[in-house]
Enzyme design. Sequence first.
Site, PDB file in Angstrom:
ATOM      1  N   GLU A   1       0.810  -1.219   0.000  1.00 37.49           N
ATOM      2  CA  GLU A   1       0.000   0.000   0.000  1.00 37.49           C
ATOM      3  C   GLU A   1       0.845   1.272   0.000  1.00 37.49           C
ATOM      4  O   GLU A   1       0.337   2.368  -0.215  1.00 37.49           O
ATOM      5  CB  GLU A   1      -0.937   0.003   1.214  1.00 37.49           C
TER       6      GLU A   1
ATOM      7  N   ILE B   1       9.750  -9.393   5.633  1.00 37.61           N
ATOM      8  CA  ILE B   1      10.611 -10.473   6.096  1.00 37.61           C
ATOM      9  C   ILE B   1      10.202 -11.760   5.386  1.00 37.61           C
ATOM     10  O   ILE B   1       9.020 -12.098   5.335  1.00 37.61           O
ATOM     11  CB  ILE B   1      10.506 -10.636   7.626  1.00 37.61           C
TER      12      ILE B   1
ATOM     13  N   GLU C   1       7.718 -18.528   4.246  1.00 38.64           N
ATOM     14  CA  GLU C   1       7.862 -19.821   3.594  1.00 38.64           C
ATOM     15  C   GLU C   1       7.193 -19.888   2.228  1.00 38.64           C
ATOM     16  O   GLU C   1       7.235 -20.920   1.573  1.00 38.64           O
ATOM     17  CB  GLU C   1       7.282 -20.907   4.506  1.00 38.64           C
ATOM     18  N   THR C   2       6.585 -18.790   1.790  1.00 29.49           N
ATOM     19  CA  THR C   2       5.868 -18.818   0.516  1.00 29.49           C
ATOM     20  C   THR C   2       6.418 -17.765  -0.437  1.00 29.49           C
ATOM     21  O   THR C   2       7.245 -16.932  -0.061  1.00 29.49           O
ATOM     22  CB  THR C   2       4.359 -18.548   0.728  1.00 29.49           C
TER      23      THR C   2
ATOM     24  N   ARG D   1      19.431  -3.426  10.772  1.00 29.16           N
ATOM     25  CA  ARG D   1      19.493  -2.385   9.742  1.00 29.16           C
ATOM     26  C   ARG D   1      18.565  -1.198  10.002  1.00 29.16           C
ATOM     27  O   ARG D   1      18.656  -0.178   9.329  1.00 29.16           O
ATOM     28  CB  ARG D   1      19.145  -3.009   8.385  1.00 29.16           C
TER      29      ARG D   1
ATOM     30  N   HIS E   1       5.006 -15.229  -1.369  1.00 30.17           N
ATOM     31  CA  HIS E   1       4.447 -13.918  -1.020  1.00 30.17           C
ATOM     32  C   HIS E   1       5.553 -12.872  -0.793  1.00 30.17           C
ATOM     33  O   HIS E   1       5.406 -11.714  -1.157  1.00 30.17           O
ATOM     34  CB  HIS E   1       3.554 -14.042   0.218  1.00 30.17           C
TER      35      HIS E   1
ATOM     36  N   CYS F   1       8.866  -2.983   6.112  1.00 32.36           N
ATOM     37  CA  CYS F   1       9.718  -4.119   6.437  1.00 32.36           C
ATOM     38  C   CYS F   1       9.048  -5.401   5.948  1.00 32.36           C
ATOM     39  O   CYS F   1       7.957  -5.744   6.405  1.00 32.36           O
ATOM     40  CB  CYS F   1       9.962  -4.182   7.938  1.00 32.36           C
TER      41      CYS F   1
END
Length: 154
Positions: A62, A86, A89-90, A131, A92, A84
């Site tokens: 967005e 992260i 497992e997919t 970071r 996405h 952010c």
Amino acid sequence: MFGADKGAADRLDGKRLAIGIVQARWNPGVTDALAKACREALLEHGVEDDNIDHVFVPGALEVPVALQAMAEKDQYDALVAIGCIIRGETYHFELVANESGAGVTRVSLDYQLPIANAILTTENLEQAVARQVEKGRDAALVAIEMANLLEDLE
């Protein structure tokens, strides 16, 4: 050569600049730290608190639409994208990282408006935390320097 004749201090002078920040709420521990570091660096370099607008969106996908809405107002010298992402497992992660980055770049080019992209894309939370402050500060400096450069080029 444009900008080459200016000293580093001149390029990082935020006086008279108006900066917009768009922050994704997803991963708030990281994005809040990014935004805090960014805002502190903007203020340290002379941007007036009243000249910083800060809005929030649900997530990184967005961010570009809010940046576009701010760009259309034609009242900002630069914008900052904060988020952010992260890895999970997919697929996405790739979708969000690629599309949000492309959207930020497109808005910047379409409106010829500097946008410092501080949307972190990391493998894990530890990398993001490591970071968050440096990237937030860097985004502020990029926004200021690029706003001043584009003003010189006009």
